[in-house]
Design a protein around this motif. Structure first.
Motif, short mmCIF file in Angstrom:
data_model
loop_
_atom_site.label_atom_id
_atom_site.label_comp_id
_atom_site.label_asym_id
_atom_site.label_seq_id
_atom_site.Cartn_x
_atom_site.Cartn_y
_atom_site.Cartn_z
N VAL A 198 0.85 -1.19 0.00
CA VAL A 198 0.00 0.00 0.00
C VAL A 198 0.88 1.24 0.00
CG1 VAL A 198 -1.55 1.38 1.43
CG2 VAL A 198 -2.03 -1.04 1.07
N PHE A 199 0.67 2.07 -1.00
CA PHE A 199 1.40 3.34 -1.09
C PHE A 199 0.37 4.46 -1.04
CE2 PHE A 199 3.99 0.09 -3.01
CZ PHE A 199 5.23 0.30 -2.43
N GLU A 200 0.61 5.41 -0.14
CA GLU A 200 -0.43 6.38 0.19
C GLU A 200 -0.91 7.18 -1.01
OE1 GLU A 200 0.46 7.36 4.87
OE2 GLU A 200 1.42 8.60 3.35
N ASP A 201 -0.03 7.49 -1.95
CA ASP A 201 -0.43 8.32 -3.08
C ASP A 201 -1.12 7.54 -4.18
OD1 ASP A 201 1.87 6.95 -3.71
OD2 ASP A 201 2.94 8.67 -4.55
N LEU A 202 -1.31 6.23 -3.96
CA LEU A 202 -1.98 5.39 -4.96
C LEU A 202 -3.37 4.94 -4.51
CD1 LEU A 202 0.98 3.14 -6.19
CD2 LEU A 202 0.09 5.24 -7.22
N ILE A 203 -3.78 5.36 -3.34
CA ILE A 203 -5.12 5.03 -2.84
C ILE A 203 -5.78 6.32 -2.40
CG2 ILE A 203 -6.49 3.69 -1.21
CD1 ILE A 203 -4.24 1.69 -1.06
N MET A 204 -6.93 6.62 -2.99
CA MET A 204 -7.63 7.86 -2.73
C MET A 204 -9.00 7.59 -2.10
SD MET A 204 -5.82 10.51 -3.79
CE MET A 204 -4.15 10.47 -4.47
N ILE A 205 -9.39 8.48 -1.20
CA ILE A 205 -10.73 8.48 -0.62
C ILE A 205 -11.36 9.83 -0.93
CG2 ILE A 205 -12.09 8.44 1.51
CD1 ILE A 205 -10.00 6.54 2.67
N ALA A 206 -12.57 9.80 -1.49
CA ALA A 206 -13.29 11.03 -1.82
C ALA A 206 -14.35 11.28 -0.77
CB ALA A 206 -13.93 10.92 -3.20
N GLU A 207 -14.39 12.51 -0.29
CA GLU A 207 -15.37 12.91 0.72
C GLU A 207 -16.26 14.02 0.16
OE1 GLU A 207 -12.29 12.16 4.50
OE2 GLU A 207 -12.91 14.20 3.93
N VAL A 208 -17.51 13.98 0.53
CA VAL A 208 -18.46 15.05 0.20
C VAL A 208 -19.02 15.56 1.52
CG1 VAL A 208 -20.61 15.67 -0.95
CG2 VAL A 208 -19.00 14.10 -2.06
N GLU A 209 -18.78 16.84 1.78
CA GLU A 209 -19.19 17.46 3.04
C GLU A 209 -18.70 16.64 4.24
OE1 GLU A 209 -23.40 18.04 2.69
OE2 GLU A 209 -23.15 19.84 1.46
N GLY A 210 -17.46 16.17 4.13
CA GLY A 210 -16.82 15.45 5.22
C GLY A 210 -17.13 13.98 5.32
N GLU A 211 -18.02 13.46 4.49
CA GLU A 211 -18.39 12.05 4.54
C GLU A 211 -17.68 11.27 3.43
OE1 GLU A 211 -22.24 9.08 3.99
OE2 GLU A 211 -22.47 11.25 3.75
N PRO A 212 -16.94 10.19 3.78
CA PRO A 212 -16.32 9.36 2.74
C PRO A 212 -17.39 8.66 1.90
CG PRO A 212 -15.34 8.95 4.89
CD PRO A 212 -16.59 9.75 5.13
N VAL A 213 -17.34 8.86 0.57
CA VAL A 213 -18.38 8.30 -0.30
C VAL A 213 -17.81 7.51 -1.47
CG1 VAL A 213 -20.08 10.07 0.30
CG2 VAL A 213 -18.53 10.45 -1.64
N ALA A 214 -16.49 7.57 -1.68
CA ALA A 214 -15.90 6.86 -2.81
C ALA A 214 -14.43 6.60 -2.51
CB ALA A 214 -16.05 7.67 -4.10
N PHE A 215 -13.90 5.58 -3.18
CA PHE A 215 -12.47 5.29 -3.04
C PHE A 215 -11.95 4.68 -4.33
CE2 PHE A 215 -14.06 1.06 -2.53
CZ PHE A 215 -13.04 0.23 -2.96
N MET A 216 -10.64 4.71 -4.48
CA MET A 216 -9.98 4.06 -5.60
C MET A 216 -8.66 3.51 -5.10
SD MET A 216 -8.80 5.71 -9.24
CE MET A 216 -7.58 4.91 -10.29
N MET A 217 -8.44 2.21 -5.32
CA MET A 217 -7.21 1.54 -4.91
C MET A 217 -6.39 1.18 -6.13
SD MET A 217 -6.70 -2.09 -2.88
CE MET A 217 -7.15 -1.41 -1.28
N THR A 218 -5.13 1.52 -6.12
CA THR A 218 -4.21 1.20 -7.20
C THR A 218 -2.98 0.52 -6.62
OG1 THR A 218 -4.96 3.12 -8.45
CG2 THR A 218 -2.87 2.15 -9.12
N LEU A 219 -2.50 -0.50 -7.31
CA LEU A 219 -1.31 -1.22 -6.88
C LEU A 219 -0.27 -1.21 -7.99
CD1 LEU A 219 -2.99 -4.44 -5.40
CD2 LEU A 219 -2.18 -2.45 -4.11
#
Length: 387
Positions: free
Chosen positions: A257-278
């Motif tokens: 796991v590398f921090e810049d390859l996994i993203m979490i998207a938040e809307v108004e502070g709530e996590p609603v989406a993610f993307m994992m890359t290896l």
């Protein structure tokens, strides 16, 4: 019932030597296949071992070997998963469903004998609807490669001999679902429309797209899995991961796991989406010939410190169900894709990405892939038959 040729003998793996033969077979069958990547034998052994793999807490399996004389000519698993059987029929589940996988065969006669033996094992456990290959579950390596043989598999994806498709259809199986992988060049900028969508998202104060914090690994993993369970819950073949499987997967994935390859998207502070890359770890292990010890383990750890790879793989991506099919969901996806694209090129030297697998009827993800000007580079197929 398929008759087993007289010179093909099927036995179940019982001993360490038989398990080693089961694991070693592909090394001989693919010796001349330049696209094949040798799997790490220790990883395969753990996959097959109750007590090591928590999948066995809700599933049972038999591992079968075919021999002609003393030569091992094929292998197959047969498995019944209580969590699969608890899923709805329309999602590929049901009380009469069983799976087979780990399929390798040197010739058509061996293949026929193996599939017949797996079906017999499943019938004895009340299964009347067989599906495969699943090696071992949808979270491992599902599907048979039917297109894209010239390209090496990326990490956690399978590779198979072209003849296998005819072996499986000859046993009476038909395709039930195709899984697509998409490839794209990531060295060029995204299409202008996507760049405008990303820029618009960056001006939206409600939206925050952030890297994961590896120092809070457990909390971040819980966020991602919560989104995943919601986003994928209606997908065909989806089986929820147990707590033990989540812990097991986290332990395996943490080193890669590398921090810049996994993203979490938040809307108004709530996590609603993610993307994992290896990073494509297969590029880092291809020359190890399946062995980590005694010296390759240190070599791999060194390579993982600052991995440089050609390919990135996107195995998982999700948006909470209530937001799917909205413009905002697409915007968040494009933002995560763009941020990871930039990091992949700048920090890892990557030039291409493989996204997948994606179900053939997942129109939302396929639309995103189409907008990125990708192309389908590999197709995997899952088959079914009433037995």
């Amino acid at each position: 019932m398929t008759l087993v040729p007289a010179d093909v003998r099927i036995t179940e793996v019982r001993t360490r030597a038989e398990r080693a033969a089961f694991i070693d077979l592909p090394f001989r069958l693919y010796a001349n296949d330049t696209a094949w990547i040798p799997p790490l034998k220790a990883e395969v052994k753990a996959l097959l071992t109750p007590g090591a793999n928590p999948w066995f807490e809700h599933a049972t399996a038999a591992f079968l070997i075919a021999r002609r004389g003393t030569l091992v000519t094929g292998r197959i698993s047969a498995q019944v998963d209580k969590l699969v059987q608890a899923m709805p029929l329309e999602q590929g589940g049901g009380s009469e469903v069983g799976h087979w996988g780990m399929f390798e065969a040197e010739d058509a006669e061996t293949a026929a004998a193996l599939i017949a033996a797996a079906e017999d094992w499943l019938r004895r456990r009340g299964v009347s609807h067989a599906m495969g290959p699943f090696s071992l579950s949808v979270w491992d390596e599902p599907g048979l490669l039917i297109d894209g043989f010239e390209q090496s598999p990326t990490v956690m994806m399978g590779h198979h001999l072209p003849a296998y498709e005819s072996y499986i259809t000859a046993a009476g199986y038909t395709g039930v679902k195709d899984l697509y992988c998409y490839e794209l060049s990531i060295v060029e900028d995204m299409p202008p429309l996507i760049q405008r969508i990303v820029a618009s998202g960056e001006r939206n104060a409600r939206i925050r797209v952030r890297k994961v914090d590896k120092s809070k690994f457990a909390q971040e993993a819980a966020i991602i899995l919560g989104i995943l369970n919601d986003a994928w819950s209606d997908n065909w073949g989806y089986v929820p991961l147990t707590d033990a499987e989540i812990a097991y997967a986290g332990k395996k994935l943490k080193p890669v796991v590398f921090e810049d390859l996994i993203m979490i998207a938040e809307v108004e502070g709530e996590p609603v989406a993610f993307m994992m890359t290896l990073p494509d770890l297969n590029e880092l292990t291809a020359d190890l010939n399946g062995r980590l010890f005694p010296f390759n383990f240190a070599k791999l750890l060194w390579r993982l410190r600052k991995p440089k790879v050609r390919t990135m793989r996107v195995p998982l991506m999700g948006v909470v169900k209530r937001m799917q099919a909205t413009r905002l969901a697409s915007q968040l996806a494009f933002m995560m894709i763009e941020y990871i694209r930039r990091a992949s090129v700048a920090n890892y030297g990557a030039t291409r990405s493989e996204i997948g697998w994606i179900l053939e009827d997942n129109q939302g993800m396929r639309s995103i892939a189409d907008a990125l000007k990708t192309r389908i580079n590999k197709t995997y197929r899952i088959y079914e038959r009433h037995i």
